[in-house]
Design a protein around this motif. Structure first.
Motif, short mmCIF file in Angstrom:
data_model
loop_
_atom_site.label_atom_id
_atom_site.label_comp_id
_atom_site.label_asym_id
_atom_site.label_seq_id
_atom_site.Cartn_x
_atom_site.Cartn_y
_atom_site.Cartn_z
N PHE A 123 0.83 -1.19 0.00
CA PHE A 123 0.00 0.00 0.00
C PHE A 123 0.87 1.25 0.00
O PHE A 123 0.60 2.20 -0.74
N LEU A 124 1.92 1.27 0.83
CA LEU A 124 2.82 2.42 0.86
C LEU A 124 3.52 2.61 -0.49
O LEU A 124 3.65 3.74 -0.99
N MET A 125 3.96 1.52 -1.10
CA MET A 125 4.61 1.63 -2.41
C MET A 125 3.62 2.07 -3.47
O MET A 125 3.96 2.86 -4.35
N GLY A 126 2.39 1.57 -3.41
CA GLY A 126 1.37 2.00 -4.36
C GLY A 126 1.05 3.47 -4.22
O GLY A 126 0.83 4.17 -5.22
N LEU A 127 1.04 3.96 -2.99
CA LEU A 127 0.81 5.38 -2.75
C LEU A 127 1.91 6.21 -3.40
O LEU A 127 1.63 7.21 -4.09
N CYS A 128 3.15 5.80 -3.24
CA CYS A 128 4.27 6.50 -3.89
C CYS A 128 4.16 6.42 -5.41
O CYS A 128 4.41 7.41 -6.10
N LEU A 129 3.80 5.26 -5.92
CA LEU A 129 3.70 5.09 -7.37
C LEU A 129 2.62 5.97 -7.96
O LEU A 129 2.83 6.63 -8.98
N VAL A 130 1.47 6.01 -7.32
CA VAL A 130 0.38 6.86 -7.81
C VAL A 130 0.80 8.32 -7.76
O VAL A 130 0.54 9.09 -8.69
N TRP A 131 1.48 8.74 -6.71
CA TRP A 131 1.93 10.12 -6.60
C TRP A 131 2.95 10.44 -7.69
O TRP A 131 2.89 11.50 -8.31
N MET A 132 3.90 9.51 -7.93
CA MET A 132 4.93 9.77 -8.96
C MET A 132 4.32 9.79 -10.36
O MET A 132 4.68 10.63 -11.18
#
Length: 176
Positions: free
Chosen positions: A101-110
């Protein structure tokens, strides 16, 4: 602002520590998948989307399937069936789900950031994009010996795991 890089790095470090310290092989494999996905996220933040795609396809995909195959090939017997049922609980999947979830949050933001304007140029650490041509040239010239050694180590580990996990057919007949 490079917080996605640091968040991915923390996820990769914590997941790798869990791989080493976890006694359960399936939980260690789950943590290794999360660690490899975090490394792919790091590649994205430094401007190497091709390397990130290779990380996901080759390592988090193919190599992890190989590792899961080896764990299944060891065939630990009927006494582990109850333990395998415990792996299906939410406790076993809570940590990998949180990290993903944390990595997905970063990916969506990037992916939602506009890298074309000058204010967003500082979001990526890398100064240039690294494409397939650069990766191929580096792998097959400068790092060719390392690629070959890694392939041989993986093959040797697979053969060793097969021979270590191989059961005597007469011993299985006696158990039944």
């Amino acid at each position: 602002m490079i917080w996605p890089f640091y968040l991915m790095a923390i996820v990769a470090i914590v997941s790798t520590l869990r791989v080493v310290t976890n006694a359960n092989p399936v939980h260690a494999l789950l943590s290794l998948i999360v660690s490899l996905l975090a490394v792919a996220g790091i590649f994205l933040t430094i401007g190497a989307p091709f390397a990130a795609a290779l990380e996901v396809i080759v390592y988090a995909g193919a190599i992890m399937v190989l590792f899961v195959f080896v764990v299944m090939m060891l065939n630990l017997g009927r006494e582990t069936e109850e333990q395998e049922r415990k792996w299906l609980s939410s406790d076993a999947w809570a940590y990998p789900a949180l990290m993903c979830f944390l990595m997905g949050l970063c990916l969506v933001w990037m992916l939602g950031s506009d890298y074309s304007n000058s204010s967003a140029q500082g979001l990526m650490i890398g100064t240039q994009m690294i494409g397939p041509k650069e990766v191929g040239q580096a792998l097959f010239t400068k790092y060719l010996l390392l690629v070959e050694v890694a392939a041989m180590l993986l093959l040797a580990a697979l053969v060793a795991a097969f021979h270590l996990g191989k059961r005597d057919p007469s011993a299985e007949e006696e158990q039944q």
